[in-house]
Design a protein around this motif. Structure first.
Motif, PDB file in Angstrom:
ATOM      1  N   GLY A   1      89.109 149.353 114.987  1.00  0.00           N
ATOM      2  CA  GLY A   1      88.747 148.367 115.674  1.00  0.00           C
ATOM      3  C   GLY A   1      87.216 148.295 115.507  1.00  0.00           C
ATOM      4  O   GLY A   1      86.389 149.182 114.973  1.00  0.00           O
TER       5      GLY A   1
ATOM      6  N   GLU B   1      93.844 141.074 114.966  1.00  0.00           N
ATOM      7  CA  GLU B   1      92.547 141.094 114.725  1.00  0.00           C
ATOM      8  C   GLU B   1      91.581 140.825 115.945  1.00  0.00           C
ATOM      9  O   GLU B   1      90.641 141.243 116.100  1.00  0.00           O
ATOM     10  CB  GLU B   1      92.245 140.278 113.419  1.00  0.00           C
ATOM     11  CG  GLU B   1      92.995 141.183 112.107  1.00  0.00           C
ATOM     12  CD  GLU B   1      92.096 142.290 112.090  1.00  0.00           C
ATOM     13  OE1 GLU B   1      90.761 142.181 112.005  1.00  0.00           O
ATOM     14  OE2 GLU B   1      92.823 143.313 111.781  1.00  0.00           O
TER      15      GLU B   1
ATOM     16  N   TYR C   1      92.032 141.109 119.127  1.00  0.00           N
ATOM     17  CA  TYR C   1      91.806 142.292 119.806  1.00  0.00           C
ATOM     18  C   TYR C   1      90.804 143.288 119.540  1.00  0.00           C
ATOM     19  O   TYR C   1      89.858 143.798 120.122  1.00  0.00           O
ATOM     20  CB  TYR C   1      92.967 143.044 120.120  1.00  0.00           C
ATOM     21  CG  TYR C   1      94.017 142.273 120.865  1.00  0.00           C
ATOM     22  CD1 TYR C   1      94.016 141.102 121.390  1.00  0.00           C
ATOM     23  CD2 TYR C   1      95.374 142.992 120.978  1.00  0.00           C
ATOM     24  CE1 TYR C   1      94.798 140.406 122.247  1.00  0.00           C
ATOM     25  CE2 TYR C   1      96.431 142.226 121.628  1.00  0.00           C
ATOM     26  CZ  TYR C   1      96.043 140.890 122.312  1.00  0.00           C
ATOM     27  OH  TYR C   1      97.089 140.379 122.712  1.00  0.00           O
ATOM     28  N   LEU C   2      90.729 143.641 118.037  1.00  0.00           N
ATOM     29  CA  LEU C   2      89.966 144.619 117.501  1.00  0.00           C
ATOM     30  C   LEU C   2      88.520 144.238 117.141  1.00  0.00           C
ATOM     31  O   LEU C   2      87.669 144.928 117.100  1.00  0.00           O
ATOM     32  CB  LEU C   2      90.566 145.086 116.150  1.00  0.00           C
ATOM     33  CG  LEU C   2      91.935 145.389 116.430  1.00  0.00           C
ATOM     34  CD1 LEU C   2      92.324 145.697 114.661  1.00  0.00           C
ATOM     35  CD2 LEU C   2      92.037 146.631 117.072  1.00  0.00           C
ATOM     36  N   ASP C   3      88.157 142.849 117.818  1.00  0.00           N
ATOM     37  CA  ASP C   3      86.632 142.438 117.866  1.00  0.00           C
ATOM     38  C   ASP C   3      85.977 142.873 119.049  1.00  0.00           C
ATOM     39  O   ASP C   3      84.839 142.774 119.255  1.00  0.00           O
ATOM     40  CB  ASP C   3      86.557 141.000 117.556  1.00  0.00           C
ATOM     41  CG  ASP C   3      86.829 140.534 116.304  1.00  0.00           C
ATOM     42  OD1 ASP C   3      86.659 141.372 115.151  1.00  0.00           O
ATOM     43  OD2 ASP C   3      87.307 139.293 116.141  1.00  0.00           O
TER      44      ASP C   3
ATOM     45  N   THR D   1      88.085 148.888 120.665  1.00  0.00           N
ATOM     46  CA  THR D   1      88.182 150.035 119.624  1.00  0.00           C
ATOM     47  C   THR D   1      88.944 151.001 120.030  1.00  0.00           C
ATOM     48  O   THR D   1      88.738 151.479 121.185  1.00  0.00           O
ATOM     49  CB  THR D   1      86.761 150.766 119.157  1.00  0.00           C
ATOM     50  OG1 THR D   1      86.168 149.749 118.291  1.00  0.00           O
ATOM     51  CG2 THR D   1      86.989 151.701 118.109  1.00  0.00           C
TER      52      THR D   1
ATOM     53  N   ALA E   1      90.793 143.701 126.085  1.00  0.00           N
ATOM     54  CA  ALA E   1      90.136 142.752 125.254  1.00  0.00           C
ATOM     55  C   ALA E   1      89.795 141.369 125.586  1.00  0.00           C
ATOM     56  O   ALA E   1      88.438 140.940 125.503  1.00  0.00           O
ATOM     57  CB  ALA E   1      90.866 142.566 123.891  1.00  0.00           C
TER      58      ALA E   1
END
Length: 330
Positions: free
Chosen positions: A65, A101, A103-105, A108, A311
Motif C-alpha cells: 500500500g 488499488e 484502497y491501497l492509495d 498501507t 480506506a
C-alpha cells in the motif's frame, strides 16, 4: 486416494493425522518462497524480517500500500492454529490481483502471516524453548509443556516490558522479553504505528447459545483491572460489527469469543491499551481441505471489508453498540 493442497493451501499431502502437523498448510520453506514472490513484485509490496525465532527462522512481515493509514494483521501466534497464516496468505494474493488499488492509495496493510514459525513446524501451541521454566501463571510464567516445551507467545505483548508480571517477579532472570514472536509483533506495532490490529487464531469446535455450530468468533478487548481507552475500545467494537455483518452475508455462524478479564499481555488487549482498534478473530480449526477453503474464503471478504471501510472512512460510522447483536458462545 491422497488429497493434495493447491494454491494458498500448500503442496504437501493432507493425511488423516494432519491435525497437529505442518503438512496441512505451507511449510516454512514454502512460506518463504511465497513471501519472497510478493517482495520481488516491488511497490506497493515490500517484505521485512521483524524478528528471528529461537530456532533461527525469520518472522516476516509483508507490507502493501501507499496510504497514510497503517493497519496490522497477525496470524499463527499459536503453532497449532493454522488458519491465521492460511487466510493471510490468501489476503496477500487477493491484494496482488489489482482489484483493490483504490484502497491501497489510502491504507498501507502490514501482514505477519506466521508469528511463531518454530511452533508451526511441529504443530505446537507455544514456541520452542527447551529452557523455558515450568508454568506458573501467578508469577507471569505462561509456558506449555504438553507435546514440547516453550512459551505461549500470546501472553507477552508488553510495549513496556517492566510492566509485565514476569519482569516484576523475576527482573534479574528476565530483564527482557524472552519470547521472540511477541517481541517481533511488539516491535512491528511500534514501527508501523497501526490504526488497528487484528490477531487471527484458530479455535476448537463451539456452538452459540442457540445450538448453532460456530464457524468464526470475534471479540473486542476486555480487561478487569485496566480500563481500555475510549477511542480504541469504540474502534475495536466497530471492527467487530463490520466483520460480523460481512461474515453473516456468507452464511457464517459468528459468535463472541469467550471474554474474561484476562491478562494485559494478550496481544489484542495490549495494543488496545495503546488506544488502537484491536480485535481477536478466531476460526474453528478446519479438519479437511474443503473446510480450509470454505473458512478461508469466508474470512477473506471480512478482512477486505475491514480494510476497505478503513480506506473510505465508513468503518468509523459503524455503531459500536451493535456488538450486542453478536451472540455469545455456549
Amino acid at each position: 486416494m491422497e488429497t493434495r493442497h493447491d494454491g494458498i493451501f500448500g503442496d504437501a499431502p493432507l493425511g488423516t493425522d494432519a491435525t497437529h502437523r505442518e503438512d496441512k498448510y505451507r511449510s516454512y520453506d514454502e512460506l518463504k518462497r511465497v513471501l519472497n514472490h510478493f517482495d520481488t513484485k516491488g511497490r506497493p509490496f515490500s517484505m521485512s524480517t521483524v524478528g528471528t525465532s529461537n530456532q533461527g527462522r525469520g518472522i516476516d512481515m509483508v507490507s502493501v500500500g501507499r496510504g497514510n493509514t497503517d493497519v496490522l494483521l497477525v496470524g499463527h501466534q499459536h503453532g497449532n492454529e493454522s488458519t491465521g497464516s492460511t487466510s493471510l496468505l490468501a489476503l496477500l494474493y487477493y491484494m496482488a490481483s489489482g482489484k483493490y488499488e483504490a484502497y491501497l492509495d489510502e491504507v498501507t496493510v502490514h501482514v505477519i502471516p506466521r508469528a511463531n514459525p518454530d511452533g508451526a513446524a511441529i504443530g505446537f501451541r507455544g514456541n520452542v524453548d527447551p529452557d523455558a521454566p515450568d508454568p506458573n501463571t501467578s508469577n507471569g510464567i505462561f509456558t506449555t509443556t504438553y507435546r514440547g516445551r516453550g512459551w505461549d507467545p500470546n501472553r507477552y505483548h508488553f510495549p513496556d516490558w517492566t510492566e509485565s508480571r514476569l519482569y516484576r517477579n523475576q527482573p534479574e532472570e528476565f530483564p527482557e522479553n524472552p519470547v521472540p514472536a511477541a517481541r517481533a509483533v511488539t516491535e512491528a506495532v511500534e514501527r508501523v504505528d497501526p490504526e488497528w490490529f487484528l490477531d487471527i487464531h484458530g479455535q476448537s469446535a463451539k456452538t452459540t447459545e442457540d445450538g448453532e455450530d460456530v464457524t468464526h468468533s470475534l471479540m473486542w478487548p476486555v480487561l478487569g483491572d485496566k480500563p481500555i481507552p475510549e477511542n480504541g475500545l469504540a474502534l475495536s467494537k466497530r471492527m467487530c460489527v463490520q466483520m460480523y455483518d460481512h461474515l453473516s452475508r456468507f452464511d457464517q455462524v459468528v459468535s463472541r469469543y469467550p471474554a474474561t478479564a484476562g491478562y494485559p499481555g494478550v496481544a489484542h488487549k495490549a495494543y488496545a491499551l495503546q488506544d488502537r482498534g484491536s480485535v481477536i478473530f478466531e476460526s474453528v480449526e478446519p479438519q479437511s481441505v474443503d473446510q480450509y477453503r470454505n473458512r478461508t474464503l469466508a474470512a477473506l471478504p471480512s478482512f477486505m471489508s475491514l480494510i476497505g471501510t478503513t480506506a473510505t472512512g465508513d468503518l468509523y460510522d459503524r455503531d459500536p453498540e451493535r456488538v450486542e447483536d453478536i451472540p455469545h458462545t455456549r
